[in-house]
Design a protein around this motif. Structure first.
Motif, PDB file in Angstrom:
ATOM      1  N   PRO A  45     -13.085  11.060   0.956  1.00 26.87           N
ATOM      2  CA  PRO A  45     -12.455  10.222   1.990  1.00 26.87           C
ATOM      3  C   PRO A  45     -10.972  10.033   1.694  1.00 26.87           C
ATOM      4  CG  PRO A  45     -14.505   9.232   1.198  1.00 26.87           C
ATOM      5  CD  PRO A  45     -14.197  10.383   0.281  1.00 26.87           C
ATOM      6  N   LEU A  46     -10.142  10.004   2.724  1.00 29.61           N
ATOM      7  CA  LEU A  46      -8.720   9.784   2.543  1.00 29.61           C
ATOM      8  C   LEU A  46      -8.486   8.406   1.934  1.00 29.61           C
ATOM      9  CD1 LEU A  46      -7.210  11.204   5.849  1.00 29.61           C
ATOM     10  CD2 LEU A  46      -7.341  12.314   3.622  1.00 29.61           C
ATOM     11  N   SER A  47      -7.527   8.325   1.026  1.00 29.36           N
ATOM     12  CA  SER A  47      -7.218   7.034   0.410  1.00 29.36           C
ATOM     13  C   SER A  47      -5.714   6.869   0.298  1.00 29.36           C
ATOM     14  CB  SER A  47      -7.844   6.936  -0.993  1.00 29.36           C
ATOM     15  OG  SER A  47      -7.283   7.917  -1.847  1.00 29.36           O
ATOM     16  N   ASN A  48      -5.272   5.629   0.375  1.00 30.98           N
ATOM     17  CA  ASN A  48      -3.852   5.313   0.239  1.00 30.98           C
ATOM     18  C   ASN A  48      -3.589   4.966  -1.224  1.00 30.98           C
ATOM     19  OD1 ASN A  48      -1.224   4.907   1.150  1.00 30.98           O
ATOM     20  ND2 ASN A  48      -1.579   2.753   1.555  1.00 30.98           N
ATOM     21  N   CYS A  49      -3.545   5.990  -2.070  1.00 31.59           N
ATOM     22  CA  CYS A  49      -3.492   5.748  -3.513  1.00 31.59           C
ATOM     23  C   CYS A  49      -2.172   5.107  -3.912  1.00 31.59           C
ATOM     24  CB  CYS A  49      -3.734   7.042  -4.279  1.00 31.59           C
ATOM     25  SG  CYS A  49      -2.447   8.275  -4.095  1.00 31.59           S
ATOM     26  N   PRO A  50      -2.197   4.247  -4.911  1.00 31.51           N
ATOM     27  CA  PRO A  50      -0.968   3.600  -5.372  1.00 31.51           C
ATOM     28  C   PRO A  50       0.076   4.615  -5.827  1.00 31.51           C
ATOM     29  CG  PRO A  50      -2.898   2.495  -6.275  1.00 31.51           C
ATOM     30  CD  PRO A  50      -3.395   3.746  -5.614  1.00 31.51           C
ATOM     31  N   PHE A  51       1.327   4.338  -5.478  1.00 28.35           N
ATOM     32  CA  PHE A  51       2.484   5.138  -5.897  1.00 28.35           C
ATOM     33  C   PHE A  51       3.379   4.198  -6.680  1.00 28.35           C
ATOM     34  CE2 PHE A  51       6.493   7.467  -4.102  1.00 28.35           C
ATOM     35  CZ  PHE A  51       6.758   7.979  -5.353  1.00 28.35           C
ATOM     36  N   ILE A  52       3.427   4.387  -7.993  1.00 30.61           N
ATOM     37  CA  ILE A  52       4.059   3.423  -8.889  1.00 30.61           C
ATOM     38  C   ILE A  52       5.201   4.096  -9.647  1.00 30.61           C
ATOM     39  CG2 ILE A  52       3.671   1.920 -10.880  1.00 30.61           C
ATOM     40  CD1 ILE A  52       0.647   1.935  -9.968  1.00 30.61           C
ATOM     41  N   ALA A  53       6.326   3.409  -9.734  1.00 27.60           N
ATOM     42  CA  ALA A  53       7.466   3.893 -10.512  1.00 27.60           C
ATOM     43  C   ALA A  53       7.857   2.829 -11.527  1.00 27.60           C
ATOM     44  CB  ALA A  53       8.651   4.201  -9.601  1.00 27.60           C
ATOM     45  N   THR A  54       8.212   3.272 -12.724  1.00 23.90           N
ATOM     46  CA  THR A  54       8.621   2.307 -13.747  1.00 23.90           C
ATOM     47  C   THR A  54       9.931   1.636 -13.360  1.00 23.90           C
ATOM     48  OG1 THR A  54       9.653   4.120 -14.984  1.00 23.90           O
ATOM     49  CG2 THR A  54       7.431   3.449 -15.649  1.00 23.90           C
ATOM     50  N   HIS A  55      10.875   2.421 -12.823  1.00 27.05           N
ATOM     51  CA  HIS A  55      12.132   1.863 -12.317  1.00 27.05           C
ATOM     52  C   HIS A  55      12.827   2.922 -11.479  1.00 27.05           C
ATOM     53  CE1 HIS A  55      14.700   3.943 -15.432  1.00 27.05           C
ATOM     54  NE2 HIS A  55      13.585   3.873 -16.114  1.00 27.05           N
TER      55      HIS A  55
ATOM     56  N   LEU B 211      10.125  12.145  -3.912  1.00 26.63           N
ATOM     57  CA  LEU B 211       8.716  11.998  -3.552  1.00 26.63           C
ATOM     58  C   LEU B 211       8.549  11.049  -2.366  1.00 26.63           C
ATOM     59  CD1 LEU B 211       7.071  11.847  -7.095  1.00 26.63           C
ATOM     60  CD2 LEU B 211       6.780  13.648  -5.384  1.00 26.63           C
ATOM     61  N   GLU B 212       9.366   9.998  -2.329  1.00 19.09           N
ATOM     62  CA  GLU B 212       9.316   9.087  -1.183  1.00 19.09           C
ATOM     63  C   GLU B 212       9.698   9.819   0.099  1.00 19.09           C
ATOM     64  OE1 GLU B 212      10.271   4.664  -2.999  1.00 19.09           O
ATOM     65  OE2 GLU B 212      11.960   6.005  -2.583  1.00 19.09           O
ATOM     66  N   ASN B 213      10.756  10.595   0.029  1.00 17.60           N
ATOM     67  CA  ASN B 213      11.240  11.312   1.202  1.00 17.60           C
ATOM     68  C   ASN B 213      10.200  12.307   1.709  1.00 17.60           C
ATOM     69  OD1 ASN B 213      12.807  14.001   2.168  1.00 17.60           O
ATOM     70  ND2 ASN B 213      13.917  12.176   2.856  1.00 17.60           N
ATOM     71  N   ALA B 214       9.558  13.031   0.784  1.00 13.81           N
ATOM     72  CA  ALA B 214       8.597  14.059   1.182  1.00 13.81           C
ATOM     73  C   ALA B 214       7.289  13.472   1.697  1.00 13.81           C
ATOM     74  CB  ALA B 214       8.319  14.991   0.005  1.00 13.81           C
ATOM     75  N   SER B 215       6.831  12.390   1.066  1.00 14.33           N
ATOM     76  CA  SER B 215       5.513  11.837   1.401  1.00 14.33           C
ATOM     77  C   SER B 215       5.545  10.755   2.469  1.00 14.33           C
ATOM     78  CB  SER B 215       4.862  11.263   0.136  1.00 14.33           C
ATOM     79  OG  SER B 215       5.569  10.108  -0.318  1.00 14.33           O
ATOM     80  N   GLY B 216       6.732  10.173   2.699  1.00 11.95           N
ATOM     81  CA  GLY B 216       6.810   9.042   3.620  1.00 11.95           C
ATOM     82  C   GLY B 216       6.292   7.757   3.009  1.00 11.95           C
ATOM     83  N   ARG B 217       6.031   7.771   1.712  1.00 13.14           N
ATOM     84  CA  ARG B 217       5.541   6.594   1.002  1.00 13.14           C
ATOM     85  C   ARG B 217       6.697   5.909   0.278  1.00 13.14           C
ATOM     86  NH1 ARG B 217       0.369   7.057  -0.911  1.00 13.14           N
ATOM     87  NH2 ARG B 217       0.724   4.953  -1.705  1.00 13.14           N
ATOM     88  N   THR B 218       6.542   4.628  -0.005  1.00 19.05           N
ATOM     89  CA  THR B 218       7.529   3.881  -0.781  1.00 19.05           C
ATOM     90  C   THR B 218       6.913   3.486  -2.112  1.00 19.05           C
ATOM     91  OG1 THR B 218       8.575   3.000   1.211  1.00 19.05           O
ATOM     92  CG2 THR B 218       9.008   1.838  -0.849  1.00 19.05           C
ATOM     93  N   ALA B 219       7.590   3.847  -3.185  1.00 17.55           N
ATOM     94  CA  ALA B 219       7.068   3.549  -4.513  1.00 17.55           C
ATOM     95  C   ALA B 219       7.111   2.050  -4.797  1.00 17.55           C
ATOM     96  CB  ALA B 219       7.866   4.295  -5.576  1.00 17.55           C
ATOM     97  N   GLU B 220       6.114   1.588  -5.530  1.00 20.53           N
ATOM     98  CA  GLU B 220       6.070   0.201  -6.013  1.00 20.53           C
ATOM     99  C   GLU B 220       6.702   0.188  -7.398  1.00 20.53           C
ATOM    100  OE1 GLU B 220       2.823  -3.390  -6.834  1.00 20.53           O
ATOM    101  OE2 GLU B 220       2.178  -1.455  -6.044  1.00 20.53           O
ATOM    102  N   VAL B 221       7.845  -0.453  -7.531  1.00 18.15           N
ATOM    103  CA  VAL B 221       8.563  -0.489  -8.802  1.00 18.15           C
ATOM    104  C   VAL B 221       8.073  -1.686  -9.613  1.00 18.15           C
ATOM    105  CG1 VAL B 221      10.829  -0.649  -9.895  1.00 18.15           C
ATOM    106  CG2 VAL B 221      10.556   0.641  -7.764  1.00 18.15           C
ATOM    107  N   VAL B 222       7.781  -1.453 -10.898  1.00 13.44           N
ATOM    108  CA  VAL B 222       7.207  -2.533 -11.704  1.00 13.44           C
ATOM    109  C   VAL B 222       8.169  -3.089 -12.754  1.00 13.44           C
ATOM    110  CG1 VAL B 222       4.856  -1.684 -11.391  1.00 13.44           C
ATOM    111  CG2 VAL B 222       6.178  -0.925 -13.363  1.00 13.44           C
TER     112      VAL B 222
END
Length: 280
Positions: free
Chosen positions: A150-160, A183-194
């Motif tokens: 099944p398709l999932s919206n997997c977490p996209f995490i960046a250290t900084h 990766l953000e530009n190609a996937s259309g996703r926004t990384a979660e910075v921790v």
């Protein structure tokens, strides 16, 4: 410039502030010793994600920079906490071996399962087409481990998101930020910075200081060489006294660049700040 208020605790950047590559900045080991002998509690807050926290502490010790347990807080440690909280079972991690091991600590990481998240740390030797394309495919649910699932919206995490770092030869080098942006530009996703300058990261570190500062008056000060990633974001939101040092990646005029409010104080280096702080 506004006079410095009383300081109740200090959050200290490492790379570029306490050391550059394998060399301490001038006087930093002695300044840390003086600070430790004072009554001002402190923590080291680092976006360093090229190695694990344990390896980082070992390298600092080799430079004569003493750190104690619970004093060093890194973006890699924050990734580990987030992955546990999210119930991640098999992350695809762009990081060094030691950093990846820390990220996966307490996670089963079952190789039979499909990749269910992407983590981007500072991994210069891994930022090639194959690795970045694998991360892209995981984010797009196109990786071969995910087929038929099944398709999932997997977490996209960046250290900084640092765009560049101060390197051992004194010049600037690319940081992980441009690769995260790709990766953000190609996937259309926004990384979660921790890591820094996220408010949650600073609040996590502050929680470790709660018992040390409860009877102290004044403000928390944060010191670093990057006006945006050390002194922006959560540092502004939490009302920290923000100190920029002219070492590491600092370049002339940085105090008025970066798209954030100028720092409250600018010093030549960490040692000069500690000298002025303790001799007031």
């Amino acid at each position: 410039m506004t006079p410095r208020p009383a300081i109740r605790a200090l959050l200290i950047d490492l790379s570029g502030t306490i050391h550059v590559a394998t060399q301490p900045t001038p006087g930093s080991p002695q300044a840390i010793h003086r600070l430790r002998a004072s009554s001002i509690p402190f923590r080291f807050c680092s976006n360093t994600s090229k190695e694990s926290t344990a390896v980082l502490r070992s390298k600092l010790a080799e430079m004569g920079i003493e750190t104690h347990d619970n004093e060093v807080w890194t973006s890699i440690g924050a990734v580990n906490s987030l992955l546990r909280d999210r119930g991640v079972e098999r992350p695809f991690i762009l990081a060094s071996e030691s950093a990846a091991e820390e990220c996966r600590r307490d996670i089963h990481d079952n190789p039979v399962l499909p990749y269910d998240s992407v983590v981007v740390a500072f991994a210069p030797t891994q930022f090639d087409y194959v690795a970045l394309n694998t991360a892209f495919r995981v984010l797009m649910n196109e990786h071969n481990t995910q087929r038929g699932r099944p398709l999932s919206n997997c977490p996209f995490i960046a250290t900084h998101r640092s765009r560049y770092i101060g390197d051992s030869d004194g010049a600037l080098s690319l940081g992980p930020g441009p690769f995260v942006a790709a990766l953000e530009n190609a996937s259309g996703r926004t990384a979660e910075v921790v890591g820094k300058p996220q408010r949650k990261f600073f609040e996590l570190v502050l929680s470790s200081l709660a018992s040390d500062v409860q009877d102290r008056e004044g403000v928390v000060a944060v010191i670093g060489d990057d006006v945006q990633n050390d002194l922006g974001g959560g540092a502004v939101e939490l009302g920290f006294w923000r100190v920029l040092v002219r070492s590491g990646k600092y370049r002339d005029g940085d105090e008025n660049n970066g798209g954030v409010r100028p720092p409250d104080e600018v010093c030549d280096n960490f040692a000069s700040f500690v000298e002025s702080l303790l001799n007031i």
